[in-house]
Design a protein around this motif. Sequence first.
Motif, short mmCIF file in Angstrom:
data_model
loop_
_atom_site.label_atom_id
_atom_site.label_comp_id
_atom_site.label_asym_id
_atom_site.label_seq_id
_atom_site.Cartn_x
_atom_site.Cartn_y
_atom_site.Cartn_z
N ASP A 177 0.83 -1.20 0.00
CA ASP A 177 0.00 0.00 0.00
C ASP A 177 0.87 1.25 0.00
O ASP A 177 0.56 2.23 -0.69
CB ASP A 177 -0.93 0.02 1.22
CG ASP A 177 -1.91 -1.13 1.23
OD1 ASP A 177 -2.33 -1.58 0.14
OD2 ASP A 177 -2.26 -1.59 2.33
N LEU A 178 1.95 1.23 0.79
CA LEU A 178 2.87 2.37 0.82
C LEU A 178 3.51 2.58 -0.56
O LEU A 178 3.60 3.70 -1.05
CB LEU A 178 3.95 2.16 1.88
CG LEU A 178 3.47 2.21 3.33
CD1 LEU A 178 4.58 1.75 4.27
CD2 LEU A 178 3.01 3.61 3.70
N ALA A 179 3.96 1.49 -1.17
CA ALA A 179 4.59 1.59 -2.50
C ALA A 179 3.60 2.16 -3.51
O ALA A 179 3.98 2.98 -4.35
CB ALA A 179 5.10 0.22 -2.93
N ALA A 180 2.34 1.79 -3.41
CA ALA A 180 1.31 2.31 -4.32
C ALA A 180 1.10 3.82 -4.12
O ALA A 180 0.64 4.50 -5.04
CB ALA A 180 0.00 1.56 -4.11
N GLU A 181 1.45 4.33 -2.95
CA GLU A 181 1.34 5.77 -2.65
C GLU A 181 2.61 6.54 -3.01
O GLU A 181 2.73 7.71 -2.70
CB GLU A 181 1.03 5.97 -1.16
CG GLU A 181 -0.33 5.48 -0.74
CD GLU A 181 -1.46 6.35 -1.25
OE1 GLU A 181 -1.25 7.57 -1.44
OE2 GLU A 181 -2.56 5.81 -1.48
N GLY A 182 3.59 5.86 -3.63
CA GLY A 182 4.81 6.53 -4.05
C GLY A 182 5.95 6.44 -3.06
O GLY A 182 6.97 7.13 -3.22
N VAL A 183 5.83 5.60 -2.05
CA VAL A 183 6.90 5.41 -1.06
C VAL A 183 7.86 4.36 -1.60
O VAL A 183 7.44 3.26 -1.97
CB VAL A 183 6.33 4.99 0.31
CG1 VAL A 183 7.44 4.75 1.31
CG2 VAL A 183 5.35 6.04 0.82
N ASP A 184 9.15 4.69 -1.65
CA ASP A 184 10.16 3.74 -2.12
C ASP A 184 10.94 3.11 -0.98
O ASP A 184 11.48 2.01 -1.12
CB ASP A 184 11.15 4.45 -3.05
CG ASP A 184 10.50 4.83 -4.36
OD1 ASP A 184 10.07 3.92 -5.09
OD2 ASP A 184 10.39 6.03 -4.65
N ALA A 185 11.03 3.81 0.17
CA ALA A 185 11.82 3.33 1.30
C ALA A 185 11.24 3.89 2.59
O ALA A 185 10.51 4.89 2.57
CB ALA A 185 13.28 3.74 1.15
N VAL A 186 11.59 3.25 3.70
CA VAL A 186 11.15 3.70 5.02
C VAL A 186 12.34 3.72 5.97
O VAL A 186 13.27 2.94 5.83
CB VAL A 186 10.02 2.80 5.59
CG1 VAL A 186 8.76 2.93 4.76
CG2 VAL A 186 10.46 1.35 5.66
N THR A 187 12.28 4.64 6.92
CA THR A 187 13.30 4.74 7.97
C THR A 187 12.58 4.73 9.31
O THR A 187 11.63 5.48 9.51
CB THR A 187 14.13 6.03 7.82
OG1 THR A 187 14.79 5.98 6.54
CG2 THR A 187 15.16 6.16 8.92
N LEU A 188 13.03 3.86 10.21
CA LEU A 188 12.39 3.71 11.51
C LEU A 188 12.99 4.66 12.54
O LEU A 188 14.22 4.78 12.64
CB LEU A 188 12.54 2.27 12.02
CG LEU A 188 11.85 1.95 13.35
CD1 LEU A 188 10.34 2.12 13.24
CD2 LEU A 188 12.21 0.54 13.81
N PHE A 189 12.12 5.33 13.30
CA PHE A 189 12.53 6.24 14.37
C PHE A 189 11.87 5.83 15.69
O PHE A 189 10.75 5.34 15.70
CB PHE A 189 12.10 7.68 14.05
CG PHE A 189 12.95 8.35 13.03
CD1 PHE A 189 13.96 9.21 13.42
CD2 PHE A 189 12.74 8.14 11.69
CE1 PHE A 189 14.75 9.84 12.47
CE2 PHE A 189 13.52 8.76 10.73
CZ PHE A 189 14.53 9.62 11.12
#
Length: 86
Positions: free
Chosen positions: A60-72
């Motif tokens: 779902d994130l990739a479909a929204e244009g997200v390519d990567a994630v960083t955890l905080f």
Amino acid sequence: MVDLPEQPPTFRPATPAERPWWWRLEDASGQEVAVEGELGTARFPSQGDAESWVGEVFADLAAEGVDAVTLFELERQVYGPMSLHP
């Protein structure tokens, strides 16, 4: 004017201290991506909850244009960026 008691936790949004774990959503260049709704604002009480969530919604994130994630955890970067692509 009457002073009302503070709302119990079940009736108010959780504070960052109660849900300190969150993902920064990034595009291919590393710039933050704004995503509407829960995908863009989700916060978690533990690292495990945050990691489980991203495992469930990465498509779902990739479909929204997200390519990567960083955890905080609050403002501390834990790891990432982590690609959402194979």
